[in-house]
Design an enzyme around this catalytic site. Structure first.
Site, PDB file in Angstrom:
ATOM      1  CB  SER A 177      -0.880  -0.011   1.252  1.00 53.10           C
ATOM      2  OG  SER A 177      -1.515   1.227   1.464  1.00 53.10           O
ATOM      3  CE1 TYR A 211      -4.326  -1.683   5.545  1.00 51.39           C
ATOM      4  CE2 TYR A 211      -3.390   0.395   4.795  1.00 51.39           C
ATOM      5  CZ  TYR A 211      -4.005  -0.812   4.519  1.00 51.39           C
ATOM      6  OH  TYR A 211      -4.296  -1.146   3.220  1.00 51.39           O
TER       7      TYR A 211
END
Length: 305
Positions: free
Chosen positions: A142, A155
């Site tokens: 990501s 995250y």
């Protein structure tokens, strides 16, 4: 004359395939003639995704990617049904947001467990197959691996960890003919991101990003670009080309984010807009809250029948 995809006739495994990008990549793989094993936690969504694909093109198994024994058994079942996979896509991931100090330690750990440990468990379970087929493993990372995002500590840490794991794996297996890639993507218009947008603080943080980083991109478009990267066995796959530039600017991003976040975090705290979100989206809830939608218990595998 159309050129056959190198994926035609191959077996591919996609984790996190119940919805979102995972389901989109499964569809793109089947369009290219691959047989696809759909792995995830939500039986109902997996069954619906598989049912929408051409008959015989896919089969699903509900399994927790962080459960090593269950994943080893699932790998054996995939091998028995479809043969040894040539492609494995480590896509399973969950997210939660909120200030680190106030975060639930169990939820924080679960995000890391699914996103990092689950990726390593997936690779360990299927690497013998990839060695036999001289295949390719794609780790979905990501933009969060490249730039720190306030309120997203678990995250960001997990996506950075998954990226680093994949790069080490590449160095270890390249001489044996196995390719390993890392996919970098910005916001995808998935159920998880739509859930994030219901929280004022996360909406404010995303809207403050410069265009095009603030935009949510269509999930089918991203899935198609990632599968093109699989066809090329790319070491780095960029869902948006501008993310390549972000990766090059990586050394300068932490101080820039810290500087910009000072006033944003102060304003959010003043306005009372910061609160822990819990797991974002139904997929995250399934991974955290006692296995929603009939998802498997630890150590248990549900076969698509």
């Amino acid at each position: 004359m159309s050129v056959a995809s190198p994926l035609a006739g191959r077996t591919a495994v996609v984790t996190g395939a119940a919805r979102g990008l995972g389901a989109g990549m499964a569809r793109a793989l089947v369009r290219r003639g691959a047989r696809v094993a759909l792995l995830g936690l939500e039986e109902g969504e997996l069954a619906r995704t598989a049912a929408a694909l051409p008959e015989g093109g896919a089969h699903w198994w509900a399994v927790d990617v962080s459960d090593a024994a269950a994943m080893e058994e699932t790998a054996a079942r995939v091998r028995s049904r479809f043969g040894s996979p040539s492609v494995v896509i480590g896509n399973a991931g969950i997210a939660a947001a909120g200030p680190f100090l106030d975060s639930d330690p169990r939820l924080w750990r679960r995000v890391v467990e699914v996103n990092v440990v689950g990726s390593a468990v997936t690779a360990r379970a299927f690497l013998p197959d990839l060695l036999r087929t001289r295949g390719y493993y794609l780790q979905v990372s990501s933009l969060a691996a490249l730039a720190p995002a306030p309120l997203m500590s678990a995250y960001c840490a997990s996506k950075s960890g998954a990226e680093s794991f994949a790069q080490v794996l590449r160095a270890e297996v390249a001489h044996r003919g196995v390719g390993v890639g890392v996919a970098y993507l910005s916001w995808a218009d998935t159920e998880m991101i739509r859930a994030a947008d219901t929280f004022a603080a996360l909406r404010a943080l995303r809207s403050a990003l410069p265009w095009p980083a603030s935009r949510a991109y269509p999930a089918p478009e991203i899935a198609e670009r990632l599968v093109r990267g699989v066809e090329r066995r790319s070491a780095a796959v960029y869902a948006q080309q501008w993310v390549r530039g972000v990766r090059l600017a990586r050394p300068w991003l932490p101080p820039l984010v810290a500087l910009r976040s000072r006033w944003m975090m102060r304003n959010l705290e003043r306005d009372g807009g910061i609160a822990e979100t819990g797991p974002l989206g139904a997929g995250g809830e399934a991974a955290v809250d006692g296995r929603a939608d009939g998802a498997p218990r630890p150590g248990h595998i549900c076969d698509g029948g």
